[in-house]
Structures are given as structure tokens and as C-alpha cells.
Design an enzyme around this catalytic site. Structure first.
Site, PDB file in Angstrom:
ATOM      1  N   LYS A   1     -18.816  -3.984  33.808  1.00  0.00           N
ATOM      2  CA  LYS A   1     -19.197  -3.336  32.555  1.00  0.00           C
ATOM      3  C   LYS A   1     -18.539  -4.032  31.376  1.00  0.00           C
ATOM      4  O   LYS A   1     -17.384  -4.469  31.451  1.00  0.00           O
ATOM      5  CB  LYS A   1     -18.792  -1.863  32.617  1.00  0.00           C
ATOM      6  CG  LYS A   1     -19.188  -1.007  31.420  1.00  0.00           C
ATOM      7  CD  LYS A   1     -18.792   0.438  31.690  1.00  0.00           C
ATOM      8  CE  LYS A   1     -19.081   1.350  30.522  1.00  0.00           C
ATOM      9  NZ  LYS A   1     -18.694   2.757  30.808  1.00  0.00           N
TER      10      LYS A   1
ATOM     11  N   SER B   1     -22.012   5.892  29.485  1.00  0.00           N
ATOM     12  CA  SER B   1     -21.946   4.587  28.857  1.00  0.00           C
ATOM     13  C   SER B   1     -22.086   3.422  29.839  1.00  0.00           C
ATOM     14  O   SER B   1     -22.152   2.255  29.413  1.00  0.00           O
ATOM     15  CB  SER B   1     -20.612   4.443  28.103  1.00  0.00           C
ATOM     16  OG  SER B   1     -19.506   4.528  28.983  1.00  0.00           O
TER      17      SER B   1
ATOM     18  N   SER C   1     -19.654   9.050  32.172  1.00  0.00           N
ATOM     19  CA  SER C   1     -20.308   7.763  31.933  1.00  0.00           C
ATOM     20  C   SER C   1     -20.724   7.001  33.183  1.00  0.00           C
ATOM     21  O   SER C   1     -21.430   6.000  33.082  1.00  0.00           O
ATOM     22  CB  SER C   1     -19.412   6.866  31.076  1.00  0.00           C
ATOM     23  OG  SER C   1     -19.337   7.364  29.764  1.00  0.00           O
TER      24      SER C   1
END
Length: 476
Positions: free
Chosen positions: A83, A158, A182
Site C-alpha cells: 500500500k 483506504s 481500511s
């Protein structure tokens, strides 16, 4: 005919160790798919072609040189993207922000070191909203992350890029992070299994502080066993970490938990949103009721969760979330380049006094002192992961910051309480709507109870498999 991206991470690792497929072939296959399909799903913000091919070549040499396959690292040659909130030395790091679009990572986060030591291959950095603050992935750096099940809808956030990558067959599994849902939010929106571990299970060091204990790394995968393996790899605390999770018993692994029955469990359930004004969509209720029935059919005791007193922590969560938004340094001359929501949160955070911040943290601990003794009476808690199906692109992003934030709280009222408590929680992809949209259900456990959740999720996966479900892009 089976394609390489049809293989699970575990199957891929086994095929590489058996020399049935080469790591370079695997890397080239995924890089080709990313080059062709990423513009449609917005999964990657940076693709590391040269890094991936170099790591794959070294993995291939290790396989050929190994006297015994069992001596090889567990993820040797298996692609696992990272990520874009996580730092990789020498690789672009945007944090989902135009302000950081030219930054290159100057160190490896501990999770990256663990994945590299396990032999994984870095395909690139996955898309994330600015500073990881919202529950959807739309920013000024790259195209929105879309769920491959309906490209008009968001992959969530996210860790939206991570989920989109795995669901579209652009990675076999992915690293994500979860500070308010997330991992679980995009897991639900993309039809994946995701784990938010117990607070302190995975180190966030050496750069990112774990001041409030809300956020943690974790895996997203198509199967429970793949996610369990990644959790085994990423697990570990380091000196200086503020939190540490209870260790597994000697000789135990999370993957081992995925391969044994959970026994008969006492499971409490609730679909009552802890956020005032939130309503659960009929499709999300249908997923919840279906999961309840399946758990009962498997022999578990399923009871309604008593109402938790004092669990409306939204105002306190907003205070701490806004304070966290200020922790990413931004040159004052660059503040105008931030997203409107980010600027709004940072202004709120900057205006928060020390007593107000301490009051919010005090409210968190006071609430958990009453909630945890109640929830600890059960082996797991079942809830909807989200209150609504995957949202259309722009549903949050095209609003004023105030309305944007309000819509986010109504969309995901269930997830953040377990970031506050530090309990582990997973999202399980058991349900799809008539329109073909995935709807996850959430299971939360006791502190340190990831193993029990993994065993229970593996039992659900065996009873109601989902690996055969693939979005239209899968065969592209």
C-alpha cells in the site's frame, strides 16, 4: 484453462517450490495484466517493473539452488504489492497526495522487511486516498480505485487499491492497513477476505508512530488460508513499539488455525449501527441474516448481542481522526494542494486543544472498560461489515467536506469500534447481490483472538465457498 492468476498465493508458492512455474514467469504474467487492466481499476499508483523482475530472478535462482524445497521462504516468488502509505526504500511514495508525488522512500517499513524476507516479489505500490484518511480511494495522484465487480463503483478505502488489485487478478494477495476499517471496507466492496489484527500484532515502525493504536497493517486475499499466511509473515513487534499483542502459543501459526475446526462457538450478533442516523441497507441485512443462519447450521450458538451502553464514540473518534490528519508534515505553502476533506480535517485537528484530545482518549478507554467485559463473553461478534453496498465513484468525493464525512460515517458505522478497542476483526465475502455486487459480513474476536476468527472463517469458506466467484475483468 487455468491461468497463473487463478492460483491462490499458497498454490503459487507450492508450484514455484516444485519448479512447476518460474518466479520470472509469474512476475511477467502479473506485470502484463497490470499494464493492460490497471487503467480500468486504478489499483496501482506505481508499478515497479524493474524491481519485480530483479526480485523474481533472484527467487528463481534460489529455487534452482535449493537442495530441499522446505528450506525456502514461504512466499518465495509470490507477488505481494504494498500500500502506498507504506514506505519502501528507493520506491516512489505518494501517500495518495499531490504534495508527496515526488517523494522516494528512504527506508523500509518493518512490514516491507518481513515480506521481503519471506521471499515475496514487489509488483508496485497500491492506490490509497490522501494520507489514508477517507473510506474511499479517490485522490489527486491517480485514477480512482474501482471494485472490479462494477467499475462505476468505488473499491472502498483506504486500502482500496490493494483490494482492487487482488479482486481483479492483478496480485494474488496484498498488504493493507486499517485505522477505522481500511482493510475490511475494501474487502467487502471487492469480495475479499481481510484481517484487521489485534493492536500491536504488526509493527508500524520504524517511521510511523502508533500513538493512538487505531491503525495496524494486515492482509487482503481471496482465501482465508492466503490471508493467514500473510499474517504469519507480517506478525512481529519491535523495540520501541507502544503496543504488543498476546503471542501465539509455541509452535502455533495463523495458517495452522485455518486448517483446523473451530469447535462449537458462542457467537453474538447485532445489526444495530452504533452511529446515530445510520440505516442498514436490505442487501447488507440479507448478508447478515444469511451468515447468521449458516453459523447456526454449522452448530454454533448464535444469540443477539445486548445493547452496548455508551458506544456512541463518533464525536471522540472525529476528534482523534482530525488530530491524526495533522501528523503528516506538509509545507504551509503546499497546504492549498491538499484535498478539501484533508484540509478540513487538518484545520479541525490543529484547532483541537490538548485537554480536548485527552478527553477523547479518556472517553475511548472508559467506554472499552464497559464494552470489553461484555463482548469477551462471546467467542465472536457478527455484524454487517458495511451499512451499504459499494458506493458509486464520487458519492463521497464530490461533496463538501462536512457532507463527505457525514456520508462516510453512515456508510461504515460498524468497523471503527474495533480499532478503538484493539480487537481483531475480519470481513468474510459470503454474499453477492442480485446485481452481482459483493457484500461482506464482519466477525470480531477477543484481544489476541485472530486464530479463532481465522478458524471460524475457514469453516465458513468451506461451507459456502467463494473462490469460484470472479468479476468480468478476471478473464481479460
Amino acid at each position: 484453462m487455468t491461468q497463473l492468476h487463478d492460483l491462490t498465493a499458497l498454490d503459487l508458492a507450492a508450484a514455484i517450490r516444485a519448479r512447476e512455474v518460474s518466479p520470472t514467469e509469474v512476475a511477467d504474467h502479473y506485470l502484463d495484466r497490470i499494464d493492460r487492466l490497471n487503467p480500468q481499476v486504478g489499483a496501482y499508483v506505481t508499478v515497479t517493473h524493474e524491481v519485480a523482475r530483479g526480485q523474481a530472478a533472484r527467487a528463481e535462482k534460489a529455487v534452482l539452488d535449493a537442495a530441499e524445497p522446505g528450506e525456502l521462504p514461504p512466499l518465495l516468488g509470490v507477488p505481494v504489492p504494498v500500500k502506498d502509505l507504506t514506505m519502501v526504500e528507493g520506491v516512489r511514495l505518494t501517500l495518495g497526495s499531490k504534495v508527496y508525488s515526488d517523494l522516494t522512500g528512504f527506508a523500509d517499513d518493518h512490514m516491507v522487511v518481513a515480506l521481503r524476507e519471506a521471499g515475496s516479489v514487489l509488483l508496485g505500490k497500491t492506490n490509497t486516498p490522501e494520507f489514508g484518511l477517507p473510506c474511499y480511494t479517490e485522490n489527486g495522484v491517480s485514477a480512482p480505485a474501482r471494485t472490479p465487480w462494477d467499475l462505476s463503483r468505488s473499491a472502498g478505502g483506504s486500502s482500496g487499491g490493494a483490494a482492487a488489485a487482488v479482486a481483479a487478478g492483478l496480485a494474488p494477495a496484498a498488504q493493507g492497513s486499517d485505522g477505522g476499517g481500511s482493510i475490511r471496507i475494501p474487502g467487502s466492496a471487492c469480495g475479499l477476505f481481510g484481517i484487521k489484527p489485534t493492536r500491536g500484532r504488526i509493527s508500524q515502525g520504524p517511521i510511523v508512530p502508533d500513538l493512538f493504536g487505531l491503525s495496524t497493517g494486515g492482509p487482503l486475499a481471496r482465501t482465508v488460508r492466503d490471508a493467514a499466511l500473510l499474517l504469519d509473515v507480517m506478525t512481529g513487534s519491535r523495540p520501541g513499539d507502544l503496543y504488543a499483542a498476546p503471542p501465539l502459543a509455541p509452535g502455533e501459526t495463523f495458517l495452522g488455525h485455518a486448517e483446523r475446526p473451530p469447535g462449537r462457538l458462542r457467537i453474538a450478533r447485532s445489526a444495530v449501527p452504533p452511529v446515530p442516523g445510520a440505516e442498514v441497507h436490505p442487501d447488507c441485512l440479507a448478508a447478515y441474516e444469511s451468515a447468521s443462519a449458516l453459523l447456526a447450521d454449522l452448530g454454533h450458538e448464535v444469540v443477539d448481542l445486548p445493547e452496548l451502553v455508551g458506544t456512541d464514540l463518533l464525536p471522540q473518534f472525529e476528534t482523534i481522526w482530525a488530530a491524526m490528519a495533522t501528523r503528516t508534515p506538509v509545507d504551509p505553502a503546499q497546504e492549498h494542494r491538499l484535498q478539501p476533506l484533508t484540509r478540513w480535517l487538518r484545520e479541525r485537528g490543529a484547532a483541537t486543544t490538548a485537554p480536548e484530545l485527552m478527553d477523547a482518549l479518556t472517553a475511548f478507554q472508559t467506554a472499552m472498560r464497559s464494552v470489553l467485559p461484555l463482548t469477551n463473553q462471546y467467542d465472536a461478534i457478527l455484524q454487517p461489515t458495511l451499512a451499504q453496498p459499494p458506493a458509486p465513484i464520487g458519492h463521497f468525493h464530490d461533496c463538501t467536506p462536512e457532507e463527505n464525512f457525514r456520508r462516510q460515517t453512515l456508510f461504515t458505522p460498524f468497523t471503527s469500534v474495533y480499532n478503538v478497542s484493539g480487537q481483531p476483526a475480519v470481513t468474510v465475502p459470503l454474499h453477492w447481490t442480485d446485481e452481482g455486487l459483493p457484500i461482506g459480513v464482519m466477525l470480531a474476536g477477543r484481544i489476541g483472538g485472530e486464530g479463532d476468527l481465522i478458524a471460524l472463517s475457514a469453516q465458513l469458506e468451506e461451507a459456502a465457498p467463494w473462490i469460484h466467484r470472479k468479476p468480468p475483468l478476471w478473464t481479460a
